[in-house]
Design an enzyme around this catalytic site. Structure first.
Site, PDB file in Angstrom:
ATOM      1  N   ASP A  10       0.878  -1.182   0.000  1.00 22.57           N
ATOM      2  CA  ASP A  10       0.000   0.000   0.000  1.00 22.57           C
ATOM      3  C   ASP A  10       0.909   1.223   0.000  1.00 22.57           C
ATOM      4  O   ASP A  10       2.136   1.102   0.146  1.00 22.57           O
ATOM      5  CB  ASP A  10      -0.894  -0.019   1.252  1.00 22.57           C
ATOM      6  CG  ASP A  10      -1.823   1.195   1.318  1.00 22.57           C
ATOM      7  OD1 ASP A  10      -2.359   1.588   0.266  1.00 22.57           O
ATOM      8  OD2 ASP A  10      -1.995   1.762   2.412  1.00 22.57           O
ATOM      9  N   SER A  11       0.287   2.399  -0.106  1.00 25.90           N
ATOM     10  CA  SER A  11       1.065   3.635  -0.035  1.00 25.90           C
ATOM     11  C   SER A  11       1.571   3.895   1.382  1.00 25.90           C
ATOM     12  O   SER A  11       2.496   4.686   1.562  1.00 25.90           O
ATOM     13  CB  SER A  11       0.197   4.803  -0.482  1.00 25.90           C
ATOM     14  OG  SER A  11      -0.942   4.893   0.365  1.00 25.90           O
ATOM     15  N   TYR A  42      -1.180   8.365  -2.436  1.00 24.76           N
ATOM     16  CA  TYR A  42      -1.270   8.079  -3.859  1.00 24.76           C
ATOM     17  C   TYR A  42      -2.547   8.692  -4.460  1.00 24.76           C
ATOM     18  O   TYR A  42      -2.609   8.983  -5.647  1.00 24.76           O
ATOM     19  CB  TYR A  42      -1.342   6.565  -4.092  1.00 24.76           C
ATOM     20  CG  TYR A  42      -0.043   5.796  -4.009  1.00 24.76           C
ATOM     21  CD1 TYR A  42       1.137   6.377  -3.524  1.00 24.76           C
ATOM     22  CD2 TYR A  42       0.005   4.467  -4.421  1.00 24.76           C
ATOM     23  CE1 TYR A  42       2.310   5.641  -3.453  1.00 24.76           C
ATOM     24  CE2 TYR A  42       1.173   3.729  -4.364  1.00 24.76           C
ATOM     25  CZ  TYR A  42       2.331   4.310  -3.876  1.00 24.76           C
ATOM     26  OH  TYR A  42       3.482   3.577  -3.823  1.00 24.76           O
ATOM     27  N   GLY A  43      -3.566   8.814  -3.619  1.00 28.57           N
ATOM     28  CA  GLY A  43      -4.914   9.091  -4.119  1.00 28.57           C
ATOM     29  C   GLY A  43      -5.112  10.432  -4.791  1.00 28.57           C
ATOM     30  O   GLY A  43      -6.092  10.633  -5.508  1.00 28.57           O
ATOM     31  N   CYS A  73      -4.376  -1.581  -1.823  1.00 33.27           N
ATOM     32  CA  CYS A  73      -4.550  -0.155  -2.071  1.00 33.27           C
ATOM     33  C   CYS A  73      -5.642  -0.033  -3.125  1.00 33.27           C
ATOM     34  O   CYS A  73      -5.478  -0.515  -4.248  1.00 33.27           O
ATOM     35  CB  CYS A  73      -3.240   0.431  -2.586  1.00 33.27           C
ATOM     36  SG  CYS A  73      -3.364   2.165  -3.039  1.00 33.27           S
ATOM     37  N   ASN A  74      -6.751   0.580  -2.756  1.00 30.47           N
ATOM     38  CA  ASN A  74      -7.848   0.744  -3.714  1.00 30.47           C
ATOM     39  C   ASN A  74      -7.451   1.654  -4.867  1.00 30.47           C
ATOM     40  O   ASN A  74      -7.898   1.465  -6.000  1.00 30.47           O
ATOM     41  CB  ASN A  74      -9.064   1.351  -3.019  1.00 30.47           C
ATOM     42  CG  ASN A  74      -9.769   0.368  -2.119  1.00 30.47           C
ATOM     43  OD1 ASN A  74     -10.673  -0.322  -2.543  1.00 30.47           O
ATOM     44  ND2 ASN A  74      -9.342   0.278  -0.875  1.00 30.47           N
ATOM     45  N   THR A  75      -6.614   2.635  -4.563  1.00 27.76           N
ATOM     46  CA  THR A  75      -6.210   3.597  -5.591  1.00 27.76           C
ATOM     47  C   THR A  75      -5.475   2.869  -6.717  1.00 27.76           C
ATOM     48  O   THR A  75      -5.751   3.081  -7.895  1.00 27.76           O
ATOM     49  CB  THR A  75      -5.306   4.674  -4.942  1.00 27.76           C
ATOM     50  OG1 THR A  75      -6.016   5.240  -3.847  1.00 27.76           O
ATOM     51  CG2 THR A  75      -4.923   5.738  -5.931  1.00 27.76           C
ATOM     52  N   GLU A 152      -2.627   8.362   8.725  1.00 26.49           N
ATOM     53  CA  GLU A 152      -1.161   8.225   8.780  1.00 26.49           C
ATOM     54  C   GLU A 152      -0.579   8.915  10.005  1.00 26.49           C
ATOM     55  O   GLU A 152       0.442   8.506  10.538  1.00 26.49           O
ATOM     56  CB  GLU A 152      -0.515   8.822   7.514  1.00 26.49           C
ATOM     57  CG  GLU A 152      -0.648   7.965   6.277  1.00 26.49           C
ATOM     58  CD  GLU A 152       0.221   6.700   6.303  1.00 26.49           C
ATOM     59  OE1 GLU A 152       1.353   6.736   6.811  1.00 26.49           O
ATOM     60  OE2 GLU A 152      -0.256   5.662   5.797  1.00 26.49           O
ATOM     61  N   CYS A 186     -11.024   2.582   0.678  1.00 29.97           N
ATOM     62  CA  CYS A 186      -9.612   2.960   0.829  1.00 29.97           C
ATOM     63  C   CYS A 186      -9.163   2.195   2.059  1.00 29.97           C
ATOM     64  O   CYS A 186      -9.848   2.218   3.089  1.00 29.97           O
ATOM     65  CB  CYS A 186      -9.457   4.460   1.037  1.00 29.97           C
ATOM     66  SG  CYS A 186      -7.775   4.930   1.548  1.00 29.97           S
ATOM     67  N   THR A 187      -8.044   1.506   1.948  1.00 29.36           N
ATOM     68  CA  THR A 187      -7.647   0.624   3.053  1.00 29.36           C
ATOM     69  C   THR A 187      -7.239   1.395   4.309  1.00 29.36           C
ATOM     70  O   THR A 187      -7.142   0.809   5.383  1.00 29.36           O
ATOM     71  CB  THR A 187      -6.514  -0.324   2.610  1.00 29.36           C
ATOM     72  OG1 THR A 187      -5.462   0.452   2.028  1.00 29.36           O
ATOM     73  CG2 THR A 187      -7.028  -1.338   1.609  1.00 29.36           C
ATOM     74  N   HIS A 188      -7.008   2.687   4.179  1.00 29.78           N
ATOM     75  CA  HIS A 188      -6.716   3.485   5.385  1.00 29.78           C
ATOM     76  C   HIS A 188      -7.975   3.735   6.233  1.00 29.78           C
ATOM     77  O   HIS A 188      -7.864   3.986   7.433  1.00 29.78           O
ATOM     78  CB  HIS A 188      -6.161   4.865   4.999  1.00 29.78           C
ATOM     79  CG  HIS A 188      -4.705   4.882   4.650  1.00 29.78           C
ATOM     80  ND1 HIS A 188      -4.224   4.455   3.447  1.00 29.78           N
ATOM     81  CD2 HIS A 188      -3.624   5.293   5.366  1.00 29.78           C
ATOM     82  CE1 HIS A 188      -2.908   4.613   3.421  1.00 29.78           C
ATOM     83  NE2 HIS A 188      -2.518   5.122   4.577  1.00 29.78           N
TER      84      HIS A 188
HETATM   85  N1  DGL Z   1      -4.775   3.091   1.134  1.00 28.76           N
HETATM   86  C1  DGL Z   1      -4.853   3.438  -0.226  1.00 28.76           C
HETATM   87  C2  DGL Z   1      -6.166   3.137  -0.860  1.00 28.76           C
HETATM   88  O1  DGL Z   1      -6.747   2.151  -0.512  1.00 28.76           O
HETATM   89  C3  DGL Z   1      -4.142   4.679  -0.691  1.00 28.76           C
HETATM   90  C4  DGL Z   1      -4.418   5.949  -0.001  1.00 28.76           C
HETATM   91  C5  DGL Z   1      -3.529   7.047  -0.565  1.00 28.76           C
HETATM   92  O2  DGL Z   1      -2.322   6.867  -0.574  1.00 28.76           O
HETATM   93  O3  DGL Z   1      -4.077   8.061  -1.011  1.00 28.76           O
HETATM   94  O4  DGL Z   1      -6.622   3.807  -1.735  1.00 28.76           O
END
Ligand code: DGL
Length: 269
Positions: A10-11, A42-43, A73-75, A152, A186-188
């Site tokens: 993931d990011s 990343y998003g 990471c969904n992105t 984060e 989003c996994t966060h």
């Molecule tokens: N956790 C990631 C996701 O699922 C990326 C979040 C990010 O870096 O913007 O999209």
């Protein structure tokens, strides 16, 4: 029997939501985790940049001889899962399909909310995935870009007035739509689960994309004969692309296990 590790990236911290469930389900598997903390988020980036970063992430994990990879990471999963590791011969799982299946099965009123990064929402990946499962389901999406830096930095408390104010603002279209199921796309975002639940109330079922994908991957690896069959606890190694301190603290808190000593800083090329 396959003793190679499972790779997860993931990011940043978000992919640990998949790791936590993997450890519960497959405690004897080795796991190599990469959080690209030097380049999170990343998003908010372009598709081209996301693909470039993701290819480097995947190459790093593949260099560890992994037997399967979870793009937690969904992105990245929404941008172009099939472009990430073509030809590497490593079964690769994204985090969009499993939660889409789960949400489609859970919704009673046919309205499913999806929250994610700007890139995930822009991609329309969830709308397409859910339409393939059941075209009658209405999908309402909302981008929540500040949730990633909040997660984060460990700013996730449901008692924190600033977190609640941001969550209220982002979730307003989801509440207005009457969706009874919300994909944390989003996994966060599961790190902010309590805050999200307190804004939405108990009537909305939350679907965790990382954990749901780990459930799916555990079943698939068993079917594919890729589990290691060992009865000793698996080894977990964590790699990050920036200083380890913050990651170590947040990861230990989230995984409810001390990860210090298992985290290393690396440079990606
Ligand atoms: N956790 C990631 C996701 O699922 C990326 C979040 C990010 O870096 O913007 O999209």
């Amino acid at each position: 029997m396959n003793l190679c590790p499972i790779g997860v990236f993931d990011s940043g911290l978000g992919g640990l939501t998949a790791v936590k469930r993997l450890i519960e389900l497959l405690p004897n598997e080795d796991i190599v985790y990469l959080g690209d903390t030097g380049r999170v988020p990343y998003g908010s980036r372009s598709r081209e940049t996301i693909i470039r970063y993701a290819r480097q992430d995947a190459a790093f994990l593949i260099s560890h001889g992994i037997k399967a990879m979870i793009v937690a990471c969904n992105t990245v999963s929404s941008a172009a899962l099939d472009l990430i590791a073509p030809g590497a011969g490593v079964p690769t799982f994204g985090v969009v399909e499993p939660p889409s299946e789960r949400a489609a099965a859970l919704t009673k009123n046919g309205r499913v909310g999806v929250i994610g990064t700007a890139a995930t929402v822009r991609s329309g990946a969830y709308e397409r995935a859910i339409a393939r499962i059941n075209p009658a389901i209405e999908v309402i999406s909302a981008a929540c870009p500040l949730f990633v830096p909040l997660a984060e930095s460990g700013r996730t408390d449901a008692e924190d007035a600033a977190v609640i104010a941001i969550a209220r603002d982002y979730l307003e279209p989801i509440i207005a739509s009457g969706a009874d199921t919300l994909i944390l796309g989003c996994t966060h975002y599961p790190l902010l689960r309590d805050a999200i639940s307190s804004v939405l109330g108990e009537g909305v079922a939350l679907v965790d994309s990382g954990a749901t994908t780990a459930d799916y991957v555990a079943v698939r690896l068993r079917e594919m004969g890729l589990l290691n069959g060992s009865d000793t606890p698996g080894e977990r190694r964590y790699f990050v692309t920036d200083i380890i301190d913050g990651f170590e603290t947040q990861a230990s808190r989230f995984l409810e296990a001390d990860v210090s000593g298992s985290v290393r800083q690396i440079t990606l090329e």
